[in-house]
Enzyme design. Structure first.
Site, PDB file in Angstrom:
ATOM      1  N   ARG A  19       5.736 -13.194   0.881  1.00 39.97           N
ATOM      2  CA  ARG A  19       5.191 -13.404   2.222  1.00 39.97           C
ATOM      3  C   ARG A  19       4.251 -14.613   2.229  1.00 39.97           C
ATOM      4  O   ARG A  19       3.807 -15.057   1.175  1.00 39.97           O
ATOM      5  CB  ARG A  19       4.398 -12.160   2.656  1.00 39.97           C
ATOM      6  N   ASP A  50       8.964  -6.760   8.149  1.00 43.06           N
ATOM      7  CA  ASP A  50       7.901  -5.775   8.384  1.00 43.06           C
ATOM      8  C   ASP A  50       7.834  -5.351   9.850  1.00 43.06           C
ATOM      9  O   ASP A  50       6.914  -5.703  10.581  1.00 43.06           O
ATOM     10  CB  ASP A  50       6.543  -6.327   7.925  1.00 43.06           C
ATOM     11  N   GLY A  84       0.791  -1.220   0.000  1.00 43.92           N
ATOM     12  CA  GLY A  84       0.000   0.000   0.000  1.00 43.92           C
ATOM     13  C   GLY A  84       0.820   1.265   0.000  1.00 43.92           C
ATOM     14  O   GLY A  84       0.286   2.351  -0.225  1.00 43.92           O
ATOM     15  N   ARG A  85       2.116   1.141   0.290  1.00 43.47           N
ATOM     16  CA  ARG A  85       2.975   2.334   0.275  1.00 43.47           C
ATOM     17  C   ARG A  85       4.419   1.988  -0.058  1.00 43.47           C
ATOM     18  O   ARG A  85       5.317   2.799   0.118  1.00 43.47           O
ATOM     19  CB  ARG A  85       2.922   3.029   1.626  1.00 43.47           C
ATOM     20  N   ASP A 110      -2.384   7.183   2.512  1.00 44.77           N
ATOM     21  CA  ASP A 110      -1.691   8.187   1.704  1.00 44.77           C
ATOM     22  C   ASP A 110      -0.424   7.654   1.041  1.00 44.77           C
ATOM     23  O   ASP A 110       0.244   8.371   0.296  1.00 44.77           O
ATOM     24  CB  ASP A 110      -1.370   9.429   2.543  1.00 44.77           C
ATOM     25  N   ARG A 170      14.561  -0.963   1.838  1.00 48.54           N
ATOM     26  CA  ARG A 170      14.700  -2.274   2.480  1.00 48.54           C
ATOM     27  C   ARG A 170      15.317  -3.262   1.503  1.00 48.54           C
ATOM     28  O   ARG A 170      14.989  -3.282   0.313  1.00 48.54           O
ATOM     29  CB  ARG A 170      13.331  -2.764   2.951  1.00 48.54           C
ATOM     30  N   ASP A 199       0.645 -11.700   6.644  1.00 44.43           N
ATOM     31  CA  ASP A 199       1.246 -10.878   5.591  1.00 44.43           C
ATOM     32  C   ASP A 199       2.559 -10.245   6.042  1.00 44.43           C
ATOM     33  O   ASP A 199       3.260  -9.631   5.233  1.00 44.43           O
ATOM     34  CB  ASP A 199       0.273  -9.791   5.124  1.00 44.43           C
ATOM     35  N   LYS A 225      10.032   1.801   0.825  1.00 45.18           N
ATOM     36  CA  LYS A 225       8.854   1.952   1.687  1.00 45.18           C
ATOM     37  C   LYS A 225       8.554   3.440   1.868  1.00 45.18           C
ATOM     38  O   LYS A 225       9.455   4.228   2.153  1.00 45.18           O
ATOM     39  CB  LYS A 225       9.125   1.293   3.042  1.00 45.18           C
TER      40      LYS A 225
END
Length: 486
Positions: free
Chosen positions: A183, A262, A92-93, A125, A176, A252, A113
């Site tokens: 995953r 994560d 998502g980002r 966002d 990263r 995830d 990221k």
């Protein structure tokens, strides 16, 4: 040595096609600047340790410039979050910029990221804040220094781009590194959407590139799952032995490679508390420190379910049944070494469990206890540690059993001290240390985060002048619960 603008790309995951990811370009952050970089992570890409061209770092990892060979993509996956299935998650980002090959022939994913919105942003966002980016950077480099498998962090880039969480903060990006970003949730997505051809395609990809030795097995996918179980058993043993609490063990957030992945509201234990909850959103304590072992098994079972179109259920169950005994063997071996014991004995498990029971509810610093235990002879060390325990008579009984155990094993004190110092860190990533570095960085001073990173890269060595990083947390910094907002 390579230069940052001249990396060799081989974007294998991108070649899987549009069912697995979506092409998205990074959305630049304003006025990017280098906050901190990791020499050890740079070395993985054959890059020099010195970040002399900070402007190039800021351009590339602030989203303003892209390698011609890069193919930025947002990956699609799903997952179980706090035990409930979420059918569509995805990056998502973050964006997988591509895969870089180093001189040793190793492939490293470059994942940015905080790169902006993607089709999987779910009303977010697409940004990461400086606070969470620094926390992930520090942990990604501190855990490998302790011998705990982890994704790595190349750098953090700060900016003047405003973002709103609980309050107004500034956006940042984190680069990263990992051999793979696949995953458990990738497999779950294709299983629950009944895209079994894509599920097999993904499994074949992971098998070929990350579990190639399993190809020789009679049933390669079954062999691969067994290795995933084995790797996770060892990973969780290392977490528990060193007092690391992940905080958000959703499927995830579980790497198929069995590495820590994560980072969110994580913590290293200060005082030992088996029930410690580091995530203030985890009201039920699902991901508490003591629950990490059964949750890892639960997550592996969720992955096993997703693999049922490829592997017989009995084989999956047989591998799952290996998890707990493998975990227990790894954990006991690590704890034995932390206690300075080199030879296995029948009562070692009871010795370890009794110590943890004595620590629970006492003002015993988990990390420093083991370090101090190796500083002097057992008799002197135990006498100096005694006052930290609430039930001193019970501790005395444990101490006598431990003293006899050390005496039976034999060996000289100096050898014992060296062995113990090699596995018991003097410096650990305490939340209050990270918070102090974050607060300085939010004011534009990156000295503290760079120094903390440097100290944590050598956790077992005494570093002159760095004594303040060994101190127990002040009252305000004890048992901090960290927000998931990032």
């Amino acid at each position: 040595m390579k230069s940052l603008d001249d990396l060799d790309f081989d974007n294998r995951f991108a070649r899987l096609g549009g069912a697995f990811s979506t092409e998205v370009l990074p959305d630049p952050i304003a006025e990017p600047r280098l906050v901190v970089a990791s020499p050890a992570a740079l070395a993985l890409l054959d890059l020099p340790a010195e970040t002399s061209d900070e402007a190039l770092f800021a351009e590339l990892f602030g989203g303003h410039k892209l390698w011609s060979e890069a193919e930025p993509r947002a990956m699609v996956y799903s997952g179980h979050q706090f035990g409930s299935y979420n059918p569509r998650l995805g990056d998502g980002r973050g964006l997988l910029l591509g895969e870089v090959i180093n001189q040793a022939g190793e492939h490293w994913d470059l994942h940015l990221k905080g790169a902006g919105q993607t089709p999987y942003s779910r009303m977010g966002d697409g940004r990461a804040v400086l606070r969470s980016s620094i926390r992930e950077f520090l942990a990604s480099e501190a855990l490998p220094a302790l011998g705990i498998p982890s994704s790595r962090a190349l750098c953090v880039i700060g900016s003047s781009t405003p973002v709103w969480r609980e309050k107004k903060e500034s956006a940042a990006t984190l680069l990263r590194l990992a051999p793979s970003h696949v995953r458990f949730g990738h497999f779950e997505y294709f299983y629950y959407t009944r895209q079994h051809d894509q599920l097999k395609q993904l499994a074949a990809f992971v098998l070929e590139h990350h579990f190639a030795d399993c190809n020789a097995a009679e049933r390669p996918y079954a062999a691969m799952f067994r290795q995933v179980v084995e790797r996770n058993a060892e990973l969780i043993a290392r977490w528990q032995a060193y007092g690391f609490c992940h905080g958000v063990m959703n499927t995830d957030n579980m790497s198929i490679l069995g590495i820590t992945f994560d980072y969110g509201p994580y913590a290293f234990l200060d005082d030992f508390d088996a029930n410690h909850i580091c995530n203030h959103s985890d009201d039920a304590g699902r991901y508490s420190f003591s629950n990490q072992v059964p949750i890892a098994h639960w997550n592996l079972a969720a992955l096993a379910q997703a693999l049922t179109p490829l592997v017989e259920v009995d084989e999956l169950r047989a591998s799952l049944d290996l998890f707990l005994p493998l975990y227990q063997a790894h954990y006991l071996d690590l704890m034995r070494r932390r206690l300075g014991l080199g030879v296995a004995a029948e009562n070692d498990q009871a010795l370890v469990q009794e110590l943890l029971q004595r620590m629970q509810g006492s003002a015993v610093d988990y990390s420093l206890f083991f370090r101090r235990l190796g500083e002097e002879t057992p008799e002197r060390a135990l006498a100096s540690l005694r006052d930290d325990f609430v039930d001193r008579e019970a501790f005395d009984r444990w101490a006598e059993a431990y003293r006899r155990r050390v005496e039976e094993e034999g060996g000289d004190q100096e050898s014992r001290r060296r062995r113990m110092h090699a596995v018991n860190p003097l410096y650990v990533l305490r939340n209050y240390l990270a918070q102090q570095a974050i607060e300085a960085a939010e004011q534009g001073d990156y000295t503290e985060v760079r120094l903390l990173h440097q100290v944590l890269s050598r956790p077992f060595e005494e570093q002159p002048g760095m004594e303040r990083f060994t101190r127990r947390p002040p009252d305000w910094g004890r048992h901090l619960e960290i927000s998931c907002s990032s």
